[in-house]
Design a protein around this motif. Structure first.
Motif, short mmCIF file in Angstrom:
data_model
loop_
_atom_site.label_atom_id
_atom_site.label_comp_id
_atom_site.label_asym_id
_atom_site.label_seq_id
_atom_site.Cartn_x
_atom_site.Cartn_y
_atom_site.Cartn_z
N ARG A 194 -0.80 -16.37 -3.23
CA ARG A 194 -0.69 -16.92 -4.59
C ARG A 194 0.77 -17.13 -4.97
NH1 ARG A 194 -5.13 -12.81 -7.11
NH2 ARG A 194 -6.88 -14.26 -7.33
N ARG A 195 1.59 -16.14 -4.66
CA ARG A 195 3.02 -16.23 -5.02
C ARG A 195 3.68 -17.42 -4.31
NH1 ARG A 195 3.99 -11.60 -3.68
NH2 ARG A 195 4.96 -11.90 -1.63
N LYS A 196 3.36 -17.63 -3.05
CA LYS A 196 3.98 -18.71 -2.30
C LYS A 196 3.46 -20.08 -2.72
CE LYS A 196 5.27 -15.95 1.72
NZ LYS A 196 5.20 -15.79 3.19
N LEU A 197 2.23 -20.13 -3.25
CA LEU A 197 1.70 -21.39 -3.76
C LEU A 197 2.22 -21.70 -5.15
CD1 LEU A 197 -2.01 -21.24 -2.55
CD2 LEU A 197 -0.14 -22.59 -1.58
N GLY A 198 2.89 -20.73 -5.77
CA GLY A 198 3.58 -20.97 -7.03
C GLY A 198 2.72 -20.89 -8.28
N ASP A 199 1.43 -20.60 -8.11
CA ASP A 199 0.53 -20.51 -9.27
C ASP A 199 -0.66 -19.65 -8.86
OD1 ASP A 199 -1.23 -20.78 -11.39
OD2 ASP A 199 -0.86 -22.94 -11.63
N PRO A 200 -0.86 -18.49 -9.52
CA PRO A 200 -1.99 -17.63 -9.13
C PRO A 200 -3.35 -18.27 -9.32
CG PRO A 200 -0.98 -16.89 -11.19
CD PRO A 200 -0.07 -17.93 -10.62
#
Length: 231
Positions: A201-207
């Protein structure tokens, strides 16, 4: 997933419908073959049919034959019949899978997702990547891009994303993710999956990319596109 459950036994149908609802599925239950074959004006078509063979009016094999003649909706037969001939005939008539009673909701859901992946694969672009909105996963190069920008993922994060992207919008059970991404019969720390989901989630920038269904599993969605709250 919109599910049509064709089952005349209330003692089976009611708990099964409740169990499927906990996995985020919208279940419409009918008790006869005639009701299963009757279209309801204005109602979206079912995305999966669960068909009992022992119906009170029309034999389930005949219902299967007619449903397959009129469309290609994925169909799983549910029955207490132990005759191999019935199983073979049902599959020859077009059923996608066959599950003998009694069975667990968890096994049924796993089979439903497996059938869904076979019959409705994720959208594949011309370059071989899976696409979900601005997110692209290239299975050949193991590269992930979000809005055209590369996203650096660890191997487990990549395979976790791939497992969720294989059936976008569907809730994937925790155990299924652990066994497909880590190992069959995985017995590692219970927080392993949660840790990797949080990192992804953090790496995709949006939980909001990965929704949690508490006590069940996770699903991948485009943030803001048809989201539902976690339960």
């Amino acid at each position: 997933m919109r599910v049509l459950l064709v089952e005349d036994d209330d003692s089976i149908a009611e708990p099964l419908a409740d169990g499927l609802a906990r996995y985020g599925m919208a279940v419409r239950r009918v008790a006869t073959g005639a009701a299963a074959l009757a279209a309801r004006p204005g109602e979206p078509p079912a995305e999966m049919v669960l068909l009992d063979l022992g119906l009170p009016d029309i034999d389930g094999l005949e219902v299967c034959r007619r449903l397959r003649r009129d469309g290609d909706v994925p169909l799983i037969m549910l029955t207490a019949r132990g005759d191999e001939a019935d199983r073979v005939l049902g599959l020859e008539l077009g059923a996608d899978d066959y599950l003998a009673k009694p069975f667990s909701v968890r096994e049924l859901v796993a089979r439903m997702h497996a059938v869904g992946r076979r019959t409705r694969p994720a959208a594949t672009a011309g370059d071989g990547s899976l696409r979900l909105g601005p997110l692209a996963v290239d299975r050949r190069t193991h590269e992930v891009r979000l809005r055209g920008e590369p996203v650096a993922l660890a191997p487990k994060e990549y395979y976790l994303l791939l497992a969720l992207a294989a059936d976008p919008g569907a809730v994937v059970p925790r155990r299924q993710l652990l066994e497909s991404v880590w190992a069959p019969n995985f017995f590692g720390p219970g927080k392993t999956l949660d840790f990797h989901v949080a990192s992804l989630r953090r790496k995709l920038g949006d939980p909001a990319w990965i929704e949690t269904r508490r006590g069940v599993g996770f699903r991948l969605v485009v943030p803001g596109a048809g989201r539902t709250s976690a339960v």
